[in-house]
Design an enzyme around this catalytic site. Structure first.
Site, PDB file in Angstrom:
ATOM      1  N   SER A  82       0.407  -0.923  -6.510  1.00 30.15           N
ATOM      2  CA  SER A  82       0.359  -2.235  -7.223  1.00 30.15           C
ATOM      3  C   SER A  82       1.112  -1.819  -8.680  1.00 30.15           C
ATOM      4  O   SER A  82       0.911  -0.821  -9.270  1.00 30.15           O
ATOM      5  CB  SER A  82      -0.985  -2.732  -7.728  1.00 30.15           C
ATOM      6  OG  SER A  82      -1.281  -3.623  -6.756  1.00 30.15           O
TER       7      SER A  82
ATOM      8  N   GLU B 280       5.107 -33.777  -0.342  1.00 30.46           N
ATOM      9  CA  GLU B 280       3.822 -33.261  -1.050  1.00 30.46           C
ATOM     10  C   GLU B 280       4.537 -32.625  -2.354  1.00 30.46           C
ATOM     11  O   GLU B 280       5.680 -32.235  -2.491  1.00 30.46           O
ATOM     12  CB  GLU B 280       3.229 -32.202  -0.280  1.00 30.46           C
ATOM     13  CG  GLU B 280       2.490 -32.744   0.989  1.00 30.46           C
ATOM     14  CD  GLU B 280       1.325 -33.681   0.490  1.00 30.46           C
ATOM     15  OE1 GLU B 280       1.299 -34.860   0.299  1.00 30.46           O
ATOM     16  OE2 GLU B 280       0.127 -33.130   0.655  1.00 30.46           O
TER      17      GLU B 280
ATOM     18  N   HIS C  47       0.840  -1.141   0.039  1.00 26.42           N
ATOM     19  CA  HIS C  47       0.053   0.024   0.147  1.00 26.42           C
ATOM     20  C   HIS C  47       0.905   1.181  -0.012  1.00 26.42           C
ATOM     21  O   HIS C  47       0.364   2.095  -0.441  1.00 26.42           O
ATOM     22  CB  HIS C  47      -0.947  -0.047   1.103  1.00 26.42           C
ATOM     23  CG  HIS C  47      -2.224  -1.043   0.862  1.00 26.42           C
ATOM     24  ND1 HIS C  47      -3.468  -0.257   0.781  1.00 26.42           N
ATOM     25  CD2 HIS C  47      -2.238  -1.924   0.239  1.00 26.42           C
ATOM     26  CE1 HIS C  47      -4.350  -1.310   0.652  1.00 26.42           C
ATOM     27  NE2 HIS C  47      -3.687  -2.360   0.065  1.00 26.42           N
TER      28      HIS C  47
ATOM     29  N   LYS D  79     -13.814  -8.104  -9.465  1.00 26.30           N
ATOM     30  CA  LYS D  79     -12.779  -8.690 -10.226  1.00 26.30           C
ATOM     31  C   LYS D  79     -12.227  -9.895  -9.587  1.00 26.30           C
ATOM     32  O   LYS D  79     -12.308 -10.940  -9.785  1.00 26.30           O
ATOM     33  CB  LYS D  79     -11.808  -7.679 -11.002  1.00 26.30           C
ATOM     34  CG  LYS D  79     -10.853  -8.690 -11.861  1.00 26.30           C
ATOM     35  CD  LYS D  79      -9.981  -7.570 -12.576  1.00 26.30           C
ATOM     36  CE  LYS D  79      -9.472  -8.288 -13.809  1.00 26.30           C
ATOM     37  NZ  LYS D  79      -8.673  -7.377 -14.642  1.00 26.30           N
ATOM     38  N   ASP D  80     -11.874  -9.517  -8.280  1.00 27.22           N
ATOM     39  CA  ASP D  80     -11.124 -10.363  -7.542  1.00 27.22           C
ATOM     40  C   ASP D  80     -12.164 -11.112  -6.881  1.00 27.22           C
ATOM     41  O   ASP D  80     -11.867 -12.680  -6.816  1.00 27.22           O
ATOM     42  CB  ASP D  80     -10.522  -9.751  -6.101  1.00 27.22           C
ATOM     43  CG  ASP D  80      -9.003  -9.136  -6.504  1.00 27.22           C
ATOM     44  OD1 ASP D  80      -8.753  -9.233  -7.501  1.00 27.22           O
ATOM     45  OD2 ASP D  80      -8.466  -8.466  -5.651  1.00 27.22           O
TER      46      ASP D  80
END
Ligand code: HEM
Length: 414
Positions: free
Chosen positions: A220, A288, A216, A244-245
């Site tokens: 981005s 894994e 922040h 969107k997310d």
């Protein structure tokens, strides 16, 4: 007392709290109005998806802990009890198991997105470093958690991995018994791994907090890798990115449900449904899937001069993650996004191929073709970061960058 209004028509209780602790103002600024470049694609939803899977792991983990017993004679049976007798216990466990796989998958794509679009470059170095710290914490947590069901693979994975520390000269053996709480994997190992697994969840939560705070500050990046120049090149996070997310999260949860309900054990190891037996080694000890590439690197290193294969493997495996910390400085290119770096783009896909090859090799016994593939892919992995990134950045002829995000959108290039 007179309360200063923050504008708008917020309920009085909100005004009251906000005047004393401005959480609502903060949320409005950092979530509601937070400016996002208007050209971000769905790869920018992976951070949110990873956060959702982390939340699923936290919630299901807390409920599992209410029924799990951290004792070597009871752990396996307590997990079976969760699966058969506890109301919705099977769902809690399958969500936790598959949630870990989806968390790793989301974070790996998130990390590779960062490598492709140069999101680690100034001023986002610290954000990237917190990301690598998160990766290390996730790996530690996943390893510790895998030991808890006390199945054959839990026991032997713990034995193999803790034994790696014995490769460290002078203090190695002391370190191993200190980690195990004895001379072999036993009850003290299980109880401390349980305590640390629970603790790691909160460490990860705190580091995610730092990661997002750092994000922040610098905001981005975007697929073009150029900063927004004016307000019309950004959109407020809410409602645009919420929608969107939100859509991306729903798609990810559908995929997650398909695994959880229809193929819950597909990503796991059958041998772990056999109780731990210190007297019988499974024919093929394998971690894994999300550890396969690192496991391949561990076993790819041969005896080298005074460094034996075990120590060399441990150093190489550690270095394969540590090298990520230095990526912001290893990459010397002034251009961020691979879109404008045609040669780097090619090398990026070779890196992906090398990681996939390592994954394949890590899932197989270290012999024949798998061993050679592991060696070649390990060499490329390190060459990519230590040779390609520094040299290519200086020499590559990059494509012309658009004047701005708006210009790229108008010309259709965004
Ligand atoms: C627990 C795991 C993680 C969580 C929950 C997480 C969460 C997030 C979130 C919510 C964002 C903003 C949305 C987005 O850009 O996707 C973000 C951005 C970012 N993360 Fe992570 N992250 C994690 C791990 C990592 C790792 C392992 C790395 C790399 C080593 C990393 C590097 C970055 C970078 C560089 C950005 C900024 C990207 C950009 O703006 O282009 N993160 N992260």
């Amino acid at each position: 007392m007179k309360v200063k209004s923050n504008g708008g028509n917020r309920p009085r209780i909100v005004e009251w709290i906000d005047a004393r602790l401005p959480v609502f103002t903060y949320l409005q600024r950092e979530y509601g109005e937070f400016p996002m470049p208007r050209n971000v694609n769905y790869l920018w939803s992976l951070g949110a998806i990873a956060s959702v899977f982390f939340a699923i792991l936290m919630v299901t983990g807390i409920f599992l802990a209410m029924h799990y017993t951290a004792h070597k004679d009871l752990a396996f049976d307590s997990v079976e009890r969760i699966m058969r007798d506890v109301n919705w216990g099977w769902l809690l466990r399958y969500m936790h198991m598959n949630g870990a796989s989806f968390f790793f998958a989301a974070v790996y794509i998130h990390l590779l997105r960062g490598l492709y679009y140069g999101s680690y470059k100034a001023p986002r170095e610290l954000l990237w470093i917190f990301g690598v710290v998160l990766l290390l914490c996730m790996m530690a947590s996943a390893f510790l958690g895998y030991v808890l069901p006390w199945g054959q693979m839990s026991y032997w994975a713990a034995t193999v991995i803790t034994n790696l520390f014995s490769a460290i000269p002078l203090v190695g053996d002391m370190l191993v018994s200190w980690i195990l709480g004895g001379y072999s994997v036993d009850n003290p190992t299980l109880t401390r791994f349980y305590a640390l697994h629970y603790l790691m969840a909160f460490v990860i939560a705190a580091v995610i907090g730092l990661h997002v705070i750092a994000l922040h500050i610098v905001r981005s990046n975007n697929p073009l890798g150029i900063e927004p120049k004016s307000a019309d090149e950004t959109v407020p996070f809410h409602p645009y990115l919420t929608a969107k997310d939100g859509f991306a999260i729903v798609v990810a949860l559908i995929a997650f449900s398909l695994f959880t309900f229809f193929a819950p054990n597909m990503l796991g190891e059958t041998v772990n449904y056999v109780p731990a037996n210190p007297l019988q080694t499974p024919p093929h000890i394998v971690p894994e899937w999300y550890f396969w590439p690192f496991y391949a690197i561990l076993r790819a290193v041969p005896n080298l001069w005074i460094i034996d294969a075990k120590l060399g493997g441990v150093i190489a495996m550690g270095a394969s993650i540590l090298v990520l910390f230095f990526v912001p400085w290893l990459d010397t290119s002034p251009v961020r996004s691979a879109r404008f770096r045609p040669i780097y783009r090619g090398f990026f896909w070779v890196l992906i191929a090398a990681i996939v090859a390592l994954g394949w090799a890590g899932s197989r016994p270290p012999e024949g073709a798998a061993l050679w593939v592991a060696k070649a892919a390990t060499l490329y992995y390190f060459a990519h970061f230590l040779v390609v990134l520094p040299l290519l950045g200086r020499r590559e002829k990059t494509l012309p960058l658009p004047a701005s995000i708006s210009a790229a959108i108008k010309s259709g290039a965004a």
